[in-house]
Scaffold this motif. Structure first.
Motif, short mmCIF file in Angstrom:
data_model
loop_
_atom_site.label_atom_id
_atom_site.label_comp_id
_atom_site.label_asym_id
_atom_site.label_seq_id
_atom_site.Cartn_x
_atom_site.Cartn_y
_atom_site.Cartn_z
N ARG A 183 0.82 -1.21 0.00
CA ARG A 183 0.00 0.00 0.00
C ARG A 183 0.85 1.25 0.00
N MET A 184 0.46 2.21 -0.83
CA MET A 184 1.20 3.46 -0.89
C MET A 184 0.86 4.31 0.33
N PRO A 185 1.88 4.89 0.99
CA PRO A 185 1.60 5.74 2.16
C PRO A 185 0.69 6.90 1.79
N ARG A 186 -0.15 7.29 2.73
CA ARG A 186 -1.11 8.38 2.47
C ARG A 186 -0.42 9.65 2.01
N ALA A 187 0.70 10.00 2.65
CA ALA A 187 1.39 11.25 2.30
C ALA A 187 1.86 11.24 0.85
N VAL A 188 2.34 10.09 0.39
CA VAL A 188 2.80 9.97 -0.99
C VAL A 188 1.62 10.08 -1.95
N ARG A 189 0.53 9.41 -1.60
CA ARG A 189 -0.67 9.46 -2.43
C ARG A 189 -1.20 10.89 -2.53
N GLU A 190 -1.20 11.60 -1.41
CA GLU A 190 -1.67 12.98 -1.43
C GLU A 190 -0.80 13.86 -2.32
N GLN A 191 0.51 13.65 -2.27
CA GLN A 191 1.39 14.44 -3.13
C GLN A 191 1.14 14.15 -4.60
N GLN A 192 0.83 12.92 -4.93
CA GLN A 192 0.47 12.57 -6.31
C GLN A 192 -0.78 13.33 -6.73
N MET A 193 -1.76 13.37 -5.85
CA MET A 193 -2.99 14.09 -6.15
C MET A 193 -2.72 15.59 -6.31
N LEU A 194 -1.89 16.14 -5.43
CA LEU A 194 -1.59 17.56 -5.52
C LEU A 194 -0.80 17.88 -6.79
N ASP A 195 0.14 17.00 -7.15
CA ASP A 195 0.89 17.18 -8.40
C ASP A 195 -0.07 17.26 -9.58
N ALA A 196 -1.01 16.33 -9.62
CA ALA A 196 -1.99 16.30 -10.71
C ALA A 196 -2.88 17.54 -10.67
N ALA A 197 -3.30 17.91 -9.48
CA ALA A 197 -4.20 19.06 -9.35
C ALA A 197 -3.52 20.35 -9.77
N VAL A 198 -2.26 20.53 -9.39
CA VAL A 198 -1.52 21.74 -9.79
C VAL A 198 -1.42 21.82 -11.30
N GLN A 199 -1.16 20.69 -11.93
CA GLN A 199 -1.06 20.68 -13.40
C GLN A 199 -2.39 21.05 -14.05
N ILE A 200 -3.47 20.47 -13.56
CA ILE A 200 -4.79 20.74 -14.14
C ILE A 200 -5.22 22.18 -13.85
N PHE A 201 -5.10 22.61 -12.59
CA PHE A 201 -5.49 23.97 -12.23
C PHE A 201 -4.63 25.00 -12.98
N GLY A 202 -3.33 24.72 -13.04
CA GLY A 202 -2.41 25.68 -13.65
C GLY A 202 -2.64 25.85 -15.14
N ARG A 203 -3.02 24.77 -15.82
CA ARG A 203 -3.15 24.83 -17.28
C ARG A 203 -4.57 25.13 -17.75
N ARG A 204 -5.56 24.71 -16.96
CA ARG A 204 -6.95 24.90 -17.40
C ARG A 204 -7.69 25.99 -16.64
N GLY A 205 -7.16 26.35 -15.48
CA GLY A 205 -7.85 27.31 -14.65
C GLY A 205 -8.75 26.62 -13.65
N TYR A 206 -9.08 27.34 -12.59
CA TYR A 206 -9.88 26.75 -11.51
C TYR A 206 -11.26 26.31 -11.99
N MET A 207 -11.94 27.15 -12.74
CA MET A 207 -13.31 26.85 -13.14
C MET A 207 -13.38 25.66 -14.09
N ALA A 208 -12.43 25.56 -15.02
CA ALA A 208 -12.47 24.49 -16.02
C ALA A 208 -11.93 23.16 -15.49
N ALA A 209 -11.19 23.20 -14.40
CA ALA A 209 -10.62 21.97 -13.84
C ALA A 209 -11.72 21.10 -13.26
N SER A 210 -11.62 19.81 -13.48
CA SER A 210 -12.61 18.87 -12.93
C SER A 210 -11.92 17.86 -12.04
N MET A 211 -12.64 17.41 -11.04
CA MET A 211 -12.10 16.39 -10.14
C MET A 211 -11.88 15.08 -10.88
N ASP A 212 -12.70 14.81 -11.90
CA ASP A 212 -12.51 13.59 -12.69
C ASP A 212 -11.15 13.62 -13.38
#
Length: 209
Positions: free
Chosen positions: A8-37
């Protein structure tokens, strides 16, 4: 034979993966256009898991803003030797700033564009980061220009320099061929040459009305 269990991947590592992905999506598409999917897909996790770790889109975005602000501040601090003269500290700080923003354009977009336009709570994180930068630059200018004619303008000069750095980083990140070193040199020449004139008493006076 029994099946091999995947570690099992540690929670902290998993969270950083999610944040990495979120920064990329938010940064490139903007907050409104970004989707959780889209964020979940890029992170390689299920959307319910994203909601389990970070309860809402707002909370996820806030976590991104905090992380990117801390990373930028840490990068600038790490690049500065407080034992060096003020001009060298400023140069090293600018170089660290432009290097980090160039290496993390999505994170800079989150801080410089998205967080400023999507609510007071997000903007407050950026304001705190910016205030720390202004305090640092104010100290350097005060140390370099202890004379009376510089004292009254120190706070304004620091604000102007930080604002110029923010604008120049946004320009450098969207202009092909501009390196972090070139951006830092541009601002250093502009700022320090002007400060040199101030130190020598060569002050510009506005025309009388």
């Amino acid at each position: 034979m029994g099946s091999v269990k995947t570690k099992r991947m540690p929670r902290a590592v998993r969270e950083q993966q999610m944040l990495d992905a979120a920064v990329q999506i938010f940064g490139r598409r903007g907050y409104m256009a970004a989707s959780m999917d889209d964020i979940a897909e890029l992170a390689g996790v299920s959307k319910p898991l994203v909601y389990l770790y970070l309860n809402s889109k707002d909370e996820l975005f806030s976590a991104c803003v905090r992380r990117e602000a801390r990373a930028l501040i840490a990068a600038v601090r790490a690049g500065i030797d407080p034992a060096l003269p003020p001009d060298r500290q400023l140069w090293d700080g600018l170089l660290a700033f432009f290097t980090h923003t160039a290496d993390h354009p999505d994170g800079w977009s989150v801080l410089h564009v998205q967080a400023r336009t999507h609510g007071d709570a997000f903007a407050a994180e950026v304001t705190a980061m910016r205030a720390e930068a202004v305090v640092f630059v104010t100290r350097l200018i005060a140390e370099a220009a202890p004379g009376a004619h510089a004292g009254r303008d120190v706070a304004g000069l620091a604000e102007a320099l930080v604002g110029a750095a923010e604008s120049l980083a946004a320009w450098a990140n969207t202009t092909p061929g501009v390196t972090a070193r070139q951006a830092a040199a541009t601002l250093m020449n502009f700022a320090w040459a002007g400060l040199g004139g101030l130190l020598e008493g060569r002050l510009w006076s506005p025309p009388r009305a």
